[in-house]
Structure formats: C-alpha cells, structure tokens
Scaffold this motif. Structure first.
Motif, PDB file in Angstrom:
ATOM      1  N   THR A 125       0.865  -1.177   0.000  1.00 48.18           N
ATOM      2  CA  THR A 125       0.000   0.000   0.000  1.00 48.18           C
ATOM      3  C   THR A 125       0.903   1.228   0.000  1.00 48.18           C
ATOM      4  O   THR A 125       2.111   1.128   0.264  1.00 48.18           O
ATOM      5  CB  THR A 125      -0.900   0.038   1.249  1.00 48.18           C
ATOM      6  OG1 THR A 125      -0.066   0.073   2.432  1.00 48.18           O
ATOM      7  CG2 THR A 125      -1.798  -1.201   1.315  1.00 48.18           C
ATOM      8  N   TRP A 150       1.759  -2.454 -10.579  1.00 55.28           N
ATOM      9  CA  TRP A 150       1.195  -3.571  -9.823  1.00 55.28           C
ATOM     10  C   TRP A 150       1.650  -4.881 -10.462  1.00 55.28           C
ATOM     11  O   TRP A 150       1.677  -5.007 -11.685  1.00 55.28           O
ATOM     12  CB  TRP A 150      -0.324  -3.499  -9.774  1.00 55.28           C
ATOM     13  CG  TRP A 150      -0.882  -4.457  -8.757  1.00 55.28           C
ATOM     14  CD1 TRP A 150      -1.669  -5.548  -8.977  1.00 55.28           C
ATOM     15  CD2 TRP A 150      -0.668  -4.402  -7.346  1.00 55.28           C
ATOM     16  NE1 TRP A 150      -1.951  -6.184  -7.790  1.00 55.28           N
ATOM     17  CE2 TRP A 150      -1.340  -5.504  -6.760  1.00 55.28           C
ATOM     18  CE3 TRP A 150       0.056  -3.550  -6.504  1.00 55.28           C
ATOM     19  CZ2 TRP A 150      -1.329  -5.767  -5.403  1.00 55.28           C
ATOM     20  CZ3 TRP A 150       0.074  -3.803  -5.138  1.00 55.28           C
ATOM     21  CH2 TRP A 150      -0.626  -4.894  -4.601  1.00 55.28           C
ATOM     22  N   GLU A 203      -5.142   1.884  -7.541  1.00 51.82           N
ATOM     23  CA  GLU A 203      -6.403   1.159  -7.428  1.00 51.82           C
ATOM     24  C   GLU A 203      -6.914   0.730  -8.803  1.00 51.82           C
ATOM     25  O   GLU A 203      -7.453  -0.369  -8.959  1.00 51.82           O
ATOM     26  CB  GLU A 203      -7.441   2.019  -6.704  1.00 51.82           C
ATOM     27  CG  GLU A 203      -7.101   2.236  -5.223  1.00 51.82           C
ATOM     28  CD  GLU A 203      -8.044   3.210  -4.541  1.00 51.82           C
ATOM     29  OE1 GLU A 203      -9.024   3.658  -5.189  1.00 51.82           O
ATOM     30  OE2 GLU A 203      -7.792   3.532  -3.365  1.00 51.82           O
ATOM     31  N   GLN A 206      -4.849  -2.260  -9.808  1.00 51.11           N
ATOM     32  CA  GLN A 206      -5.265  -3.452  -9.061  1.00 51.11           C
ATOM     33  C   GLN A 206      -6.577  -4.017  -9.594  1.00 51.11           C
ATOM     34  O   GLN A 206      -6.738  -5.241  -9.714  1.00 51.11           O
ATOM     35  CB  GLN A 206      -5.394  -3.104  -7.578  1.00 51.11           C
ATOM     36  CG  GLN A 206      -4.047  -2.854  -6.914  1.00 51.11           C
ATOM     37  CD  GLN A 206      -4.178  -2.236  -5.532  1.00 51.11           C
ATOM     38  OE1 GLN A 206      -5.188  -1.593  -5.203  1.00 51.11           O
ATOM     39  NE2 GLN A 206      -3.153  -2.402  -4.706  1.00 51.11           N
ATOM     40  N   TYR A 209      -5.927  -5.919 -12.789  1.00 55.63           N
ATOM     41  CA  TYR A 209      -4.990  -7.044 -12.733  1.00 55.63           C
ATOM     42  C   TYR A 209      -5.715  -8.348 -13.037  1.00 55.63           C
ATOM     43  O   TYR A 209      -6.749  -8.649 -12.434  1.00 55.63           O
ATOM     44  CB  TYR A 209      -4.324  -7.102 -11.363  1.00 55.63           C
ATOM     45  CG  TYR A 209      -3.014  -7.848 -11.372  1.00 55.63           C
ATOM     46  CD1 TYR A 209      -1.919  -7.357 -12.063  1.00 55.63           C
ATOM     47  CD2 TYR A 209      -2.872  -9.051 -10.683  1.00 55.63           C
ATOM     48  CE1 TYR A 209      -0.706  -8.034 -12.078  1.00 55.63           C
ATOM     49  CE2 TYR A 209      -1.672  -9.732 -10.692  1.00 55.63           C
ATOM     50  CZ  TYR A 209      -0.589  -9.225 -11.385  1.00 55.63           C
ATOM     51  OH  TYR A 209       0.610  -9.897 -11.402  1.00 55.63           O
ATOM     52  N   VAL A 222      -0.793  -9.797  -1.980  1.00 55.45           N
ATOM     53  CA  VAL A 222      -2.029  -9.017  -1.973  1.00 55.45           C
ATOM     54  C   VAL A 222      -2.143  -8.274  -0.642  1.00 55.45           C
ATOM     55  O   VAL A 222      -1.976  -8.872   0.423  1.00 55.45           O
ATOM     56  CB  VAL A 222      -3.257  -9.927  -2.179  1.00 55.45           C
ATOM     57  CG1 VAL A 222      -4.555  -9.108  -2.138  1.00 55.45           C
ATOM     58  CG2 VAL A 222      -3.133 -10.691  -3.497  1.00 55.45           C
TER      59      VAL A 222
END
Length: 240
Positions: A125, A150, A203, A206, A209, A222
């Motif tokens: 994060t 990511w 975000e 993610q 992904y 994760v």
C-alpha cells in the motif's frame, strides 16, 4: 553526449522480460512528454520498479534518470552501470547534493524518476510521500508525472526470494496526466495531491490485474485490505 550504455541495458531488460514471458498491460504512455523536463513519481513495491517505470517513457523516445540510494552506486557491477546511465545517487545524510543534481538535470530537459516513499512498501500500500519530488518539480517549473505499478512485487521484493522463472506474471502499469505545480502552493499540498493521484492509479491497476492468488500460500503479494496476507501498513504519521 551519445547514450552508449542506457540503450543496451534497455535491450537486455526487454530480452529478460521476453524470456520470463511477462504479460504487460501498460496504459497512459501518451502522457510522457516528448521533450522537456518532468518528475516521474511512482509507488514502490519491488526491486525492479525502476526498470518498469523506465519502460513507459520509451514510446516517447525518452530516458528516465532515477534517483537511487547511494549504496547501489558503490556496487562493483551496478555502480558503473548506474553512473553510465546518468542516474542520480542519493546520500540520505547529504540529500542536498542529489537535490541540486536532479534540479540541474530537470532544467536541462531531463525526466527524473523518484520513488517518494523512499523505500519499498512491504504492505504493498502507499506509504507517506516525502516532499522532495514536489519541491523539485515546483522549483524547476516542470510537471509531475504520476504512475502506479502492480505485479512487480511478485518478481522480486523485500523479504521474499526472487521469482525470475518463466511464470507468465502479469505487470500492470498506469500513467496519469501530467500535474502542474503552482509556485504559490506549498510542497506539502502538492505532495498530497500527487499521492492521491498515485493512489487512484494504483487502485485502477489493481482492479485491472488479470489474476488472483492461486491458493492460501499465494496470498502474500495481496494487501491485507484486499484480503491478502501482506503485512498491515504501519500507522501513518504526518507527511514528510
């Protein structure tokens, strides 16, 4: 001066990525300016992040000069390469030298790459951002280029063994629109704005992904807030 080292290193990296059969999803490279200075700002989740950030500038035919910790430049292999590629060593005890070096490069039209978290985030994060990137962009009169990565943590990150086999790992990268800096705005305010934008891009990466953990032993990459087993982020302090 001719770039004698950087292009071959890029070629070697591309060959390695092909051998690993990495699956790239990169969006927003059109936001990289084709000329002029800029400060590229990215999250930091793996040891190879600077390579992936640099890839985003290739469509614009640009090379990114990264600010990296001074110890990397002392290594017998990486040191000569880093210096030949004109990256910028950062001695945290004397950061003003790196700042002046980066400012001069920006004013000469270079793109400078910065990881404002200053170190890899083991929670995956966003940590607090240091204000140096904002101050550089503001003083040089150049835009900030927000970016998020990511998947890179699955290749090589702090506290985990390298995973450089042919595992078809997806790498998702999002580049945002350039962000201008107002001379009257505080560095803290600029830093908060660019951090919020990198968070949005992270975000988005993610969500895009394409894979999820294969099982309970594969949840380490994760973040906890997304149901994974990465360490919880430390309690946040004020902006640095």
């Amino acid at each position: 001066m001719a770039e004698l080292v950087y292009p071959p290193v890029i070629g070697a990296a591309r060959t390695m990525f092909k051998a690993l059969d990495l699956r790239f999803d990169i969006q927003g490279t059109e936001h990289i300016p084709r000329r002029g200075g800029a400060v590229l700002v990215s999250n930091h989740i793996g040891y190879l992040d600077f390579v992936f950030c640099g890839l985003t500038a290739l469509p614009a035919k640009r090379l990114v000069r990264f600010m990296a910790k001074e110890s990397v430049f002392r290594h017998k292999i990486s040191g000569p390469l880093m210096r030949a590629m004109k990256h910028i060593p950062v001695d945290r005890a004397q950061g003003e030298h790196a700042y002046a070096h980066a400012l001069k490069a920006l004013r000469s039209g270079e793109i400078i790459g910065v990881f404002p978290e200053a170190t890899i985030s083991q929670s995956f994060t966003l940590k607090n951002f240091k204000s140096g990137a904002a101050r550089l962009a503001q003083e040089a009169g150049v835009p900030l280029l927000p970016m998020a990565l990511w998947g890179t943590q699955r290749l090589w990150t702090k506290g985990k063994p390298r995973n450089l086999g042919r595992n078809h790992i997806p790498i998702t990268i999002r580049v945002g629109e350039p962000m201008d800096t107002d001379p009257g705005e505080t560095a803290t305010g600029i830093t908060q704005r660019v951090r919020a934008r990198v968070q949005d891009l992270l975000e988005a990466a993610q969500r895009a992904y394409p894979v999820r953990p294969k099982g309970p032993d594969d949840t380490w990459w994760v973040p906890a807030h997304l149901g994974g087993t990465a360490p919880h982020p430390p309690q946040r302090a004020g902006q640095g």
